[in-house]
Design a protein around this motif. Structure first.
Motif, short mmCIF file in Angstrom:
data_model
loop_
_atom_site.label_atom_id
_atom_site.label_comp_id
_atom_site.label_asym_id
_atom_site.label_seq_id
_atom_site.Cartn_x
_atom_site.Cartn_y
_atom_site.Cartn_z
N GLU A 164 -4.22 0.67 1.25
CA GLU A 164 -4.23 -0.71 0.75
C GLU A 164 -2.84 -1.34 0.84
O GLU A 164 -2.71 -2.53 1.14
CB GLU A 164 -4.73 -0.75 -0.69
N ASP A 184 -2.21 -2.39 4.42
CA ASP A 184 -2.91 -3.64 4.70
C ASP A 184 -2.25 -4.83 4.00
O ASP A 184 -2.06 -5.89 4.61
CB ASP A 184 -4.38 -3.54 4.28
N ASP A 218 0.76 -5.80 5.70
CA ASP A 218 0.51 -6.06 7.11
C ASP A 218 1.47 -5.27 8.00
O ASP A 218 2.08 -5.80 8.93
CB ASP A 218 0.60 -7.57 7.40
#
Length: 168
Positions: A118, A121, A124
């Motif tokens: 997580e 993500d 990024d």
């Protein structure tokens, strides 16, 4: 070593350099430098203040570095967007192109946190190019994954500098 204020950079540096973890660490004003020893390698680590007024200075400290460590508080979900913006801003600087990046999700010992996937993500990380990018979940308090961090740093400290780059 970069990251937003209260991510745990100073605590991490204290532990990496052989000191003890403390809860009452005062936020770094400006910068802090310590040497970290691992086997026969001595690594100079700069802990740069994470308050907004110090962030414009980050790029100057990163020029010619062997590696950039970006520390994130895995429990402070509200600051992940700001962390992503600051990380991508510094990674977009031409002067730091090619310098390996190690993102450390600190406070992995806490219950309410994002996972490493997580975090990857949310920050990024897969879009960051022109450098090696790694991400570990760590706990400065519990010393979780700190041997892996030291090994990662030692490997980069032993690599020759990129052409045209001077190393600190």
């Amino acid at each position: 070593m970069l990251g937003l204020q209260n991510a745990g950079k100073t605590c991490l540096l204290n532990v990496l350099s052989g000191g003890d973890f403390t809860y009452d660490t005062i936020s770094t004003i400006g910068f802090n430098m310590k040497k970290v020893q691992k086997n026969n390698v001595s690594i100079k680590c700069w802990d740069i203040g994470g308050q907004p007024r110090f962030r414009p200075m980050w790029e100057r400290y990163c020029r010619g570095a062997s590696a950039i460590l970006f520390v994130v508080d895995m429990t402070d979900i509200e600051k992940l967007h700001a962390a992503r913006e600051e990380l991508h801003d510094i990674m977009g600087q031409e002067s730091v192109e090619g310098i390996p990046l190690l993102v450390l999700g600190n406070k992995s010992d806490m219950q309410a946190k994002v996972s490493v996937d997580e975090l990857i993500d949310a920050l990024d990380l897969k879009s960051i190019e022109h450098r090696e990018v790694s991400c570990y979940g760590i706990s400065a308090k519990e010393e979780t994954n700190l041997e892996a961090v030291l090994s990662w740093l030692v490997k980069r400290a032993n690599e020759p500098p990129k052409p045209g780059a001077s190393r600190r």
